[in-house]
Structures are given as structure tokens and as C-alpha cells.
Design a protein around this motif. Structure first.
Motif, mmCIF file in Angstrom:
data_model
loop_
_atom_site.group_PDB
_atom_site.id
_atom_site.type_symbol
_atom_site.label_atom_id
_atom_site.label_comp_id
_atom_site.label_asym_id
_atom_site.label_seq_id
_atom_site.Cartn_x
_atom_site.Cartn_y
_atom_site.Cartn_z
ATOM 1 N N GLY A 101 -20.104 84.064 74.417
ATOM 2 C CA GLY A 101 -21.390 84.753 74.177
ATOM 3 C C GLY A 101 -21.265 85.957 73.264
ATOM 4 N N LEU A 102 -20.342 85.917 72.315
ATOM 5 C CA LEU A 102 -20.061 87.085 71.467
ATOM 6 C C LEU A 102 -20.925 87.045 70.207
ATOM 7 N N TYR A 103 -22.153 87.509 70.340
ATOM 8 C CA TYR A 103 -23.108 87.360 69.236
ATOM 9 C C TYR A 103 -23.055 88.506 68.222
ATOM 10 N N ALA A 104 -22.390 89.598 68.586
ATOM 11 C CA ALA A 104 -22.401 90.764 67.681
ATOM 12 C C ALA A 104 -21.019 91.009 67.091
ATOM 13 N N ASN A 105 -20.920 90.809 65.798
ATOM 14 C CA ASN A 105 -19.637 90.969 65.114
ATOM 15 C C ASN A 105 -19.672 92.256 64.284
ATOM 16 N N LEU A 106 -18.834 93.210 64.652
ATOM 17 C CA LEU A 106 -18.787 94.495 63.941
ATOM 18 C C LEU A 106 -17.606 94.484 62.987
ATOM 19 N N ARG A 107 -17.893 94.705 61.711
ATOM 20 C CA ARG A 107 -16.828 94.689 60.705
ATOM 21 C C ARG A 107 -16.884 95.977 59.876
ATOM 22 N N PRO A 108 -16.131 96.991 60.288
ATOM 23 C CA PRO A 108 -16.163 98.259 59.560
ATOM 24 C C PRO A 108 -15.310 98.196 58.291
ATOM 25 N N ALA A 109 -15.835 98.694 57.183
ATOM 26 C CA ALA A 109 -15.050 98.798 55.946
ATOM 27 C C ALA A 109 -14.903 100.274 55.614
ATOM 28 N N VAL A 110 -13.679 100.753 55.714
ATOM 29 C CA VAL A 110 -13.413 102.156 55.376
ATOM 30 C C VAL A 110 -12.263 102.182 54.381
ATOM 31 N N ILE A 111 -12.249 103.235 53.561
ATOM 32 C CA ILE A 111 -11.096 103.394 52.674
ATOM 33 C C ILE A 111 -10.214 104.476 53.256
ATOM 34 N N PHE A 112 -8.978 104.126 53.549
ATOM 35 C CA PHE A 112 -8.015 105.157 53.938
ATOM 36 C C PHE A 112 -7.637 105.897 52.654
ATOM 37 N N SER A 268 -15.926 91.373 68.166
ATOM 38 C CA SER A 268 -17.033 90.468 68.480
ATOM 39 C C SER A 268 -17.426 90.717 69.922
ATOM 40 N N LEU A 269 -18.674 91.152 70.096
ATOM 41 C CA LEU A 269 -19.098 91.630 71.414
ATOM 42 C C LEU A 269 -20.284 90.841 71.951
ATOM 43 N N GLY A 270 -20.377 90.802 73.269
ATOM 44 C CA GLY A 270 -21.545 90.205 73.927
ATOM 45 C C GLY A 270 -22.324 91.302 74.631
ATOM 46 N N ASP A 271 -22.947 90.965 75.741
ATOM 47 C CA ASP A 271 -23.780 91.950 76.422
ATOM 48 C C ASP A 271 -23.002 92.906 77.320
ATOM 49 N N SER A 272 -21.840 92.462 77.813
ATOM 50 C CA SER A 272 -21.027 93.380 78.613
ATOM 51 C C SER A 272 -20.041 94.047 77.657
ATOM 52 N N GLY A 273 -19.092 94.790 78.169
ATOM 53 C CA GLY A 273 -18.138 95.449 77.275
ATOM 54 C C GLY A 273 -17.064 94.499 76.770
ATOM 55 N N THR A 298 -5.100 93.603 61.977
ATOM 56 C CA THR A 298 -4.954 93.229 63.392
ATOM 57 C C THR A 298 -4.660 94.466 64.234
ATOM 58 N N ILE A 299 -3.837 95.354 63.694
ATOM 59 C CA ILE A 299 -3.532 96.605 64.402
ATOM 60 C C ILE A 299 -4.805 97.434 64.573
ATOM 61 N N LEU A 300 -5.621 97.490 63.519
ATOM 62 C CA LEU A 300 -6.889 98.237 63.619
ATOM 63 C C LEU A 300 -7.872 97.523 64.557
ATOM 64 N N SER A 301 -7.719 96.203 64.693
ATOM 65 C CA SER A 301 -8.546 95.473 65.672
ATOM 66 C C SER A 301 -8.168 95.889 67.089
ATOM 67 N N VAL A 302 -6.882 96.188 67.303
ATOM 68 C CA VAL A 302 -6.456 96.692 68.621
ATOM 69 C C VAL A 302 -7.133 98.043 68.904
ATOM 70 N N ALA A 303 -7.249 98.872 67.858
ATOM 71 C CA ALA A 303 -7.942 100.156 68.058
ATOM 72 C C ALA A 303 -9.389 99.903 68.496
ATOM 73 N N MET A 304 -10.040 98.925 67.864
ATOM 74 C CA MET A 304 -11.426 98.609 68.268
ATOM 75 C C MET A 304 -11.463 98.086 69.702
ATOM 76 N N LEU A 305 -10.460 97.284 70.059
ATOM 77 C CA LEU A 305 -10.381 96.735 71.420
ATOM 78 C C LEU A 305 -10.309 97.879 72.447
ATOM 79 N N LEU A 306 -9.474 98.867 72.140
ATOM 80 C CA LEU A 306 -9.349 100.001 73.068
ATOM 81 C C LEU A 306 -10.679 100.744 73.178
ATOM 82 N N ARG A 307 -11.333 100.936 72.035
ATOM 83 C CA ARG A 307 -12.568 101.727 72.024
ATOM 84 C C ARG A 307 -13.710 100.999 72.727
ATOM 85 N N TYR A 308 -13.934 99.722 72.365
ATOM 86 C CA TYR A 308 -15.139 99.031 72.836
ATOM 87 C C TYR A 308 -14.975 98.306 74.167
#
Ligand code: IPM
Ligand code: MG
Length: 359
Positions: A101-112, A268-273, A298-308
């Protein structure tokens, strides 16, 4: 001590090597922040086809559902190109997104900052800062619509359909408004409303919802114009919300602005965390097994995993700062240029460096 269960889907191609580096960083972060992680591996994509005959075994869905979050590498490769559409590795990826049920895909683009020279855009076009977020609808639209392949009047035909129900549009647009409110208060909705009915519905729902979000400045762009604006003036964007297919295309474009597709993480998120976290790039079969891939997405995806999903924002910050620092010292081949002042390193060296810099 708090223990989190993370389902780990290595996938195909470079998937296993980049996930291994991300796990190193996750484990180091856990020890710095005082929590433990229990990793539960499962099969997806070509690896699952080889082992079980299907790209998304039931067992994998169960392992993911039992976890606090999912970390995924990438799927696909020439080995499985001759599989029928229904049994391709990519079908496993679409299937797991849908099953969870992961309907929301967040894809941040930042320049380090150290990577400004790796971006193909001129410095004056990048401007002071680039920090945009693509919010992509992930479980609807043409990826999941009715389709058919057949023969009629002696020739082959095929069709796919783009269909969105109101609730599917509302829930993704709501996520985008929430993000815009927490960020710089700008939301760009991207569609093709000059041609498509589904886009006209999308646009009218965004306008209705804008009434309830007076602090967010909303504008609409046609997808072709948005593709052009991204390379003409990327600084105009804060949050972009769009359909599954347009989001797929625009997020690849946005990633390149940040220097390399090897840098872009996603949640990729659903209604719960609960969520699934993966780099936006593919399995790069041409460099698989050579320890050359860039593990940073992938490492930055782990950061998102911790946050969200784990609510461990401090750990996420540690990883992001470690990545920024690592880039001043080392670069994988995709972001390396002669004279950039950093050393050319392998995938595993980059993983070890970032893990060492997490403190
Ligand atoms: C992505 C990928 C996938 C997609 C493919 C591999 C099915 O391109 O995550 O962007 O189109 O969603
Ligand atoms: Mg894509």
C-alpha cells in the motif's frame, strides 16, 4: 535496548553490493544512537525468479509486513529480459509497492556542495542551492491500469490505460501539501491537462485542496514544460507532485541535476509510518559485481528510513552529515572528475568511509 526489524531485499545487479554498504552504515548509526537492528533478508526480482520461479514470492510480502521498514537495492537485468511481462523482475517491484500500500514516493533531489562540479548544469543555473522534492504517486495510473496485447486485422496492437480515482489523487496530493508546509511552502503540480482527462481531474482536485492550505503557493505545469524548467531554472521548485509515470521520468531528470543518478534516495510510504526505501536508480547490470557502483543513494535511503519509519531523526542527520563529509574526500567513478580534489574509491570503500564518519 530498542530493536527494529528491517526487511532487506538485495535484488539484482549492483543491488547486493550497494545494500551491503548501506547496512554497514545502518549498523554503525544504530550503535551511535543506542538502538539495535535485526535484519530479515528476502528475495525480490530476478533473484526471486531464479530461486522460486516468481519475482515476488508470498514469503517476501510476509517478511516485509512483519518488519518495521524495508530496505531495497534494485531489480532487473538482461538475464530475465525474455521473461513474459507478468513475470519480469520489475513486476516484483511494482507488486511489493502495491502489496504494502505504498502510494507515496518521496524523491528528494539535493546538491551536496562538493558535487556542484559533477552536475551537468552550469553553476549560474544551479544557483545558490538546489533542494527539491518529487512526490510521485506510486500505486496507480498507467503502471497498474488495464492493458492488452493482441492481433487485430492482421497486425499486432497493444494498449495501456491511465486511470485515477479521486481518492488516489487526494491522498498523494495531501502528502505533497504536508511536505510543502514543512518545507518552503511551494507546490508545483505536474500533469498533461491540455490533453488528458485523468490530468484534468488531477488538476481540479489540486485546486480544491489548495483552498485548505492557504500557506502553500500552488502552481500547475504541463509535464513537457516541467521537464524543460528543471534544466532551465531548477531553483524555482520546492515540492513537485505528479502521477506515477510522470514522476518516474521527472525524478530521473532531477537526479542528474544533483550530479549523478547514484545520489538519489527514495522513500515509499503508505498511511502508517511503514515504508520501503530504495535508491531511484536501477540494477546497472553492466557494472554489477565490480565494486564500482555508487552506494550513496542507498545509504541516503537509510537516512530516510530512520527519519520516516523509525522516528530516529538524529541518526538520519548523522548519516547525511557523514555523506557530505565523505564527498570532500572520496568519490565513486560516476561522480569523479580529474582535479576534483577527492580520491577515486570503490563501492565498498565509500561504504566504509561513510560508516567511519558517522559519529
Ligand atoms: C523506479 C524504476 C521503476 C519504476 C522500474 C524499475 C519499474 O524506474 O523506481 O523509478 O518505473 O518505478
Ligand atoms: Mg525510474
Amino acid at each position: 535496548m530498542k530493536t527494529y526489524t528491517i526487511a532487506v531485499l538485495h535484488g539484482d545487479g549492483i543491488g547486493p553490493e550497494i545494500v551491503d554498504q548501506a547496512v554497514k552504515v545502518l549498523e554503525k548509526t544504530a550503535s551511535c544512537c543506542g538502538f539495535e537492528v535485526k535484519l530479515t533478508p528476502a528475495l525480490l526480482g530476478g533473484a526471486a525468479i531464479d530461486a522460486t520461479g516468481v519475482p515476488l514470492p508470498e514469503e517476501t510480502v510476509a517478511v516485509c509486513k512483519a518488519a518495521d521498514a524495508v530496505l531495497l537495492g534494485a531489480v532487473g537485468g538482461p538475464k530475465w529480459d525474455s521473461q513474459p511481462g507478468e513475470n519480469r523482475p520489475e513486476k516484483g517491484l511494482l507488486g511489493i509497492r502495491k502489496a504494502l500500500g505504498l502510494y507515496a514516493n518521496l524523491r528528494p533531489a539535493v546538491i551536496f556542495p562538493p558535487l556542484r562540479d559533477a552536475s551537468p548544469l552550469k553553476p549560474d543555473i544551479i544557483g545558490e542551492e538546489l533542494d527539491l522534492l518529487v512526490v510521485r504517486e506510486l500505486t496507480g495510473g498507467i503502471y497498474f491500469g488495464e492493458r492488452q496485447t493482441g492481433v487485430e486485422a492482421g497486425e499486432r496492437f497493444a494498449w495501456d490505460t491511465e486511470r485515477y480515482a479521486e481518492h488516489e489523487i487526494r491522498r498523494i496530493v495531501q502528502v505533497a501539501f504536508d511536505m510543502a508546509e514543512k518545507r518552503r511552502g511551494r507546490l508545483t503540480s505536474v500533469d498533461k491537462a491540455n490533453v488528458l482527462d485523468s490530468s484534468r481531474l488531477w488538476r481540479s482536485i489540486v485546486d480544491e485542496m489548495a483552498q485548505a492550505h492557504p500557506t502553500v503557493a500552488v502552481n500547475h505545469l504541463y509535464v513537457d514544460n516541467c521537464a524543460m524548467q528543471l534544466v532551465r531554472d531548477p531553483g524555482q521548485f520546492d515540492v513537485i507532485v505528479t502521477s506515477n509515470m510522470f514522476g518516474d521520468i521527472l525524478s530521473d531528470e532531477a537526479s542528474m541535476i544533483s550530479g549523478s543518478i547514484g545520489m538519489l534516495a527514495s522513500a515509499s510510504l503508505g498511511d502508517s509510518g511503514f515504508g520501503l526505501y530504495e535508491p531511484i536508480h536501477g540494477s546497472a547490470p553492466d557494472i554489477a559485481g565490480q565494486d564500482k557502483a555508487n552506494p550513496l543513494a542507498t545509504i541516503l535511503s537509510v537516512a530516510m528510513l530512520l527519519r520516516y519509519s523509525l522516528n530516529e531523526a538524529a541518526g538520519a542527520g548523522k548519516i547525511e552529515r557523514a555523506v557530505a563529509k565523505a564527498l570532500t574526500q572520496a568519490r565513486t567513478a560516476d561522480i569523479f572528475t580529474e582535479g576534483c580534489g577527492a580520491n577515486l574509491v570503490t563501492c565498498s570503500e565509500m561504504g566504509e568511509l561513510v560508516a567511519a564518519l558517522v559519529e
